[in-house]
Design a protein around this motif. Structure first.
Motif, PDB file in Angstrom:
ATOM      1  N   ASP A  90      13.855   2.274   2.293  1.00 19.97           N
ATOM      2  CA  ASP A  90      13.223   3.592   2.317  1.00 19.97           C
ATOM      3  C   ASP A  90      12.619   3.972   0.975  1.00 19.97           C
ATOM      4  N   MET A  91      12.543   3.019   0.049  1.00 19.54           N
ATOM      5  CA  MET A  91      11.980   3.258  -1.273  1.00 19.54           C
ATOM      6  C   MET A  91      10.620   2.571  -1.410  1.00 19.54           C
ATOM      7  N   ILE A  92       9.795   3.127  -2.264  1.00 24.55           N
ATOM      8  CA  ILE A  92       8.558   2.448  -2.655  1.00 24.55           C
ATOM      9  C   ILE A  92       8.893   1.549  -3.835  1.00 24.55           C
ATOM     10  N   ALA A  93       8.503   0.297  -3.772  1.00 20.80           N
ATOM     11  CA  ALA A  93       8.818  -0.666  -4.826  1.00 20.80           C
ATOM     12  C   ALA A  93       7.531  -1.226  -5.419  1.00 20.80           C
ATOM     13  N   VAL A  94       7.470  -1.267  -6.740  1.00 20.46           N
ATOM     14  CA  VAL A  94       6.319  -1.807  -7.455  1.00 20.46           C
ATOM     15  C   VAL A  94       6.811  -2.926  -8.366  1.00 20.46           C
ATOM     16  N   ARG A  95       6.209  -4.076  -8.219  1.00 25.78           N
ATOM     17  CA  ARG A  95       6.628  -5.227  -9.023  1.00 25.78           C
ATOM     18  C   ARG A  95       6.265  -5.007 -10.486  1.00 25.78           C
ATOM     19  N   ILE A  96       7.251  -5.199 -11.372  1.00 22.34           N
ATOM     20  CA  ILE A  96       7.003  -5.000 -12.803  1.00 22.34           C
ATOM     21  C   ILE A  96       7.303  -6.250 -13.625  1.00 22.34           C
ATOM     22  N   GLY A  97       7.682  -7.335 -12.982  1.00 20.64           N
ATOM     23  CA  GLY A  97       7.972  -8.552 -13.734  1.00 20.64           C
ATOM     24  C   GLY A  97       7.726  -9.791 -12.899  1.00 20.64           C
ATOM     25  N   PRO A  98       7.693 -10.963 -13.528  1.00 20.60           N
ATOM     26  CA  PRO A  98       7.444 -12.219 -12.814  1.00 20.60           C
ATOM     27  C   PRO A  98       8.661 -12.648 -12.008  1.00 20.60           C
ATOM     28  N   GLU A  99       8.491 -13.717 -11.237  1.00 19.17           N
ATOM     29  CA  GLU A  99       9.647 -14.318 -10.580  1.00 19.17           C
ATOM     30  C   GLU A  99      10.656 -14.755 -11.636  1.00 19.17           C
ATOM     31  N   MET A 100      11.903 -14.836 -11.229  1.00 19.08           N
ATOM     32  CA  MET A 100      12.963 -15.177 -12.170  1.00 19.08           C
ATOM     33  C   MET A 100      13.717 -16.420 -11.719  1.00 19.08           C
ATOM     34  N   ARG A 101      14.417 -17.028 -12.681  1.00 17.39           N
ATOM     35  CA  ARG A 101      15.377 -18.097 -12.383  1.00 17.39           C
ATOM     36  C   ARG A 101      16.627 -17.843 -13.215  1.00 17.39           C
ATOM     37  N   SER A 132       4.336  12.108  -7.143  1.00 15.13           N
ATOM     38  CA  SER A 132       4.189  11.533  -8.476  1.00 15.13           C
ATOM     39  C   SER A 132       3.441  12.487  -9.402  1.00 15.13           C
ATOM     40  N   SER A 133       4.052  12.773 -10.539  1.00 15.21           N
ATOM     41  CA  SER A 133       3.370  13.552 -11.560  1.00 15.21           C
ATOM     42  C   SER A 133       2.365  12.651 -12.260  1.00 15.21           C
ATOM     43  N   PRO A 134       1.395  13.225 -12.943  1.00 16.10           N
ATOM     44  CA  PRO A 134       0.450  12.388 -13.702  1.00 16.10           C
ATOM     45  C   PRO A 134       1.162  11.494 -14.711  1.00 16.10           C
ATOM     46  N   ALA A 135       2.210  12.019 -15.352  1.00 19.26           N
ATOM     47  CA  ALA A 135       2.951  11.221 -16.332  1.00 19.26           C
ATOM     48  C   ALA A 135       3.601  10.019 -15.666  1.00 19.26           C
ATOM     49  N   PHE A 136       4.237  10.241 -14.520  1.00 19.32           N
ATOM     50  CA  PHE A 136       4.884   9.130 -13.807  1.00 19.32           C
ATOM     51  C   PHE A 136       3.854   8.119 -13.324  1.00 19.32           C
ATOM     52  N   ALA A 137       2.737   8.598 -12.813  1.00 20.14           N
ATOM     53  CA  ALA A 137       1.689   7.693 -12.328  1.00 20.14           C
ATOM     54  C   ALA A 137       1.152   6.814 -13.452  1.00 20.14           C
ATOM     55  N   LEU A 138       0.980   7.389 -14.635  1.00 21.73           N
ATOM     56  CA  LEU A 138       0.494   6.613 -15.779  1.00 21.73           C
ATOM     57  C   LEU A 138       1.505   5.549 -16.190  1.00 21.73           C
ATOM     58  N   LEU A 139       2.786   5.926 -16.237  1.00 23.53           N
ATOM     59  CA  LEU A 139       3.813   4.957 -16.612  1.00 23.53           C
ATOM     60  C   LEU A 139       3.923   3.853 -15.567  1.00 23.53           C
ATOM     61  N   LEU A 140       3.810   4.215 -14.310  1.00 24.61           N
ATOM     62  CA  LEU A 140       3.861   3.222 -13.236  1.00 24.61           C
ATOM     63  C   LEU A 140       2.779   2.175 -13.407  1.00 24.61           C
ATOM     64  N   GLU A 141       1.568   2.604 -13.717  1.00 28.51           N
ATOM     65  CA  GLU A 141       0.470   1.656 -13.909  1.00 28.51           C
ATOM     66  C   GLU A 141       0.688   0.804 -15.167  1.00 28.51           C
ATOM     67  N   ALA A 142       1.295   1.381 -16.190  1.00 34.34           N
ATOM     68  CA  ALA A 142       1.569   0.625 -17.408  1.00 34.34           C
ATOM     69  C   ALA A 142       2.616  -0.464 -17.158  1.00 34.34           C
ATOM     70  N   LEU A 143       3.530  -0.219 -16.233  1.00 35.06           N
ATOM     71  CA  LEU A 143       4.593  -1.184 -15.936  1.00 35.06           C
ATOM     72  C   LEU A 143       4.194  -2.207 -14.884  1.00 35.06           C
ATOM     73  N   ARG A 144       3.214  -1.896 -14.073  1.00 35.29           N
ATOM     74  CA  ARG A 144       2.840  -2.761 -12.947  1.00 35.29           C
ATOM     75  C   ARG A 144       2.553  -4.184 -13.411  1.00 35.29           C
ATOM     76  N   TYR A 145       3.173  -5.161 -12.750  1.00 30.79           N
ATOM     77  CA  TYR A 145       2.984  -6.577 -13.104  1.00 30.79           C
ATOM     78  C   TYR A 145       1.696  -7.103 -12.491  1.00 30.79           C
ATOM     79  N   ARG A 146       0.852  -7.692 -13.317  1.00 30.61           N
ATOM     80  CA  ARG A 146      -0.444  -8.189 -12.853  1.00 30.61           C
ATOM     81  C   ARG A 146      -0.584  -9.697 -13.024  1.00 30.61           C
ATOM     82  N   GLY A 147       0.514 -10.378 -13.308  1.00 36.88           N
ATOM     83  CA  GLY A 147       0.467 -11.828 -13.487  1.00 36.88           C
ATOM     84  C   GLY A 147       0.026 -12.208 -14.882  1.00 36.88           C
ATOM     85  N   ARG A 148       0.369 -13.413 -15.262  1.00 41.51           N
ATOM     86  CA  ARG A 148       0.008 -13.887 -16.602  1.00 41.51           C
ATOM     87  C   ARG A 148      -0.459 -15.331 -16.528  1.00 41.51           C
TER      88      ARG A 148
END
Length: 298
Positions: free
Chosen positions: A154-165, A282-298
């Motif tokens: 029931d939560m919205i999840a946004v990926r913020i990091g790569p796969e792990m081992r 989402s407040s503007p502050a939260f939305a900005l932080l969310l985009e800063a954390l969003r994982y886009r691959g490397r």
């Protein structure tokens, strides 16, 4: 109910959540006696006892629990709407509270905040390191960080990091005393450094996967920690085998301070996700932080 009684309701909600007049008074910035009188006034108005008090704790009665479950979400909605008004300000602002484990807090959140916060001086972030599966709604957090497979549906999840081992590691000194395990089951014959789960109080089972075959091994050893640094340092000191995120030990492995075993049983799995309630505005502050954390691959 008249508007002037909303303060009484708000005070009751804080006391009921904190289970303590002392903590609630500190959180609200009022005296305990004043807070007690406020709650008593609400009880008198309703003609119901809302809290059971004793010398050690405070807990809601049946009526108090019903009122808490009904009223608390409405106060949260009001707070979120007021927070959203910051969109009318020229600069995004506000406090964002996040709960996370030590590893994602250090490896993902802290580096991202070092880049993000200097651009937004009116945004404040509180990170609470917690290994439990925290109920972020009940505890008043804006978001939490968990591995992808642990996020509630029931939560919205946004990926913020790569796969792990994970990596199973021991020091050269350790392997002078013990043979290297060839299978996960061999770990039952080793001195393993355990990790206790705070949410359930049990020891974390070591999880493995190889070619679609999954195993969980209940290991034993002389040491149990709820902290990654202590587990890693104990492995380096030769006190046992550690089960730790791969990125924490690659340098130690490369420089010969640790030896890795069972690597073929440690396949990648979904990495860290930031999660938050689906009904959150989402407040503007939260939305900005969310985009800063969003994982886009490397």
């Amino acid at each position: 109910m008249q508007i002037e009684n909303f303060n009484n309701l708000a005070a009751f909600v804080v006391v009921a959540k904190e289970r303590s007049f002392t903590r609630a008074a500190a959180k609200l910035g009022v005296s305990q006696s004043a807070l007690s009188q406020t709650v008593k006034a609400l009880e008198a108005r309703l003609g119901l006892r809302l809290l059971t008090r004793n010398t050690r704790s405070v807990s809601p009665t049946e009526a108090g629990e019903r009122l808490l479950q009904s009223v608390a979400p409405r106060f949260e909605d009001i707070a979120q709407e007021i927070s959203a008004l910051s969109a009318l300000r020229e600069k995004p602002a506000g406090m964002i509270r996040i709960t996370a484990g030590e590893h994602p807090a250090v490896t993902i959140l802290q580096p991202a905040l070092a880049r993000f916060l200097p651009e937004y001086p009116d945004i404040h972030v509180e990170i609470v390191v917690d290994y439990g599966l925290t109920n972020i709604v009940a505890e008043g957090y804006d978001a939490g960080v968990r591995l992808g497979e642990q996020v509630a549906k029931d939560m919205i999840a946004v990926r913020i990091g790569p796969e792990m081992r994970v990596a199973i590691v021991g020091s050269p000194a350790y392997f002078q005393k013990y043979p290297r395990p060839e299978t996960p089951q061999d770990l039952t014959q080793h001195n393993c450094i355990n990790f206790r789960l705070p949410t359930y109080g049990g020891l974390f089972p070591w999880e493995f996967e190889n070619g679609g075959r999954e195993l969980k091994v209940r290991v034993e050893g002389q040491l149990v920690f709820n902290n990654m640094a202590l587990r890693l340092n104990s492995a380096l000191a030769g006190l046992g085998l550690g089960y730790v995120p791969e990125d924490e030990v690659l340098e130690h492995i490369a420089e010969g301070r640790l030896i890795r075993v069972l690597e073929d049983w440690c396949e990648p799995f979904p990495g860290y996700h930031l999660y938050y309630p689906s009904r959150r505005h989402s407040s503007p502050a939260f939305a900005l932080l969310l985009e800063a954390l969003r994982y886009r691959g490397r």
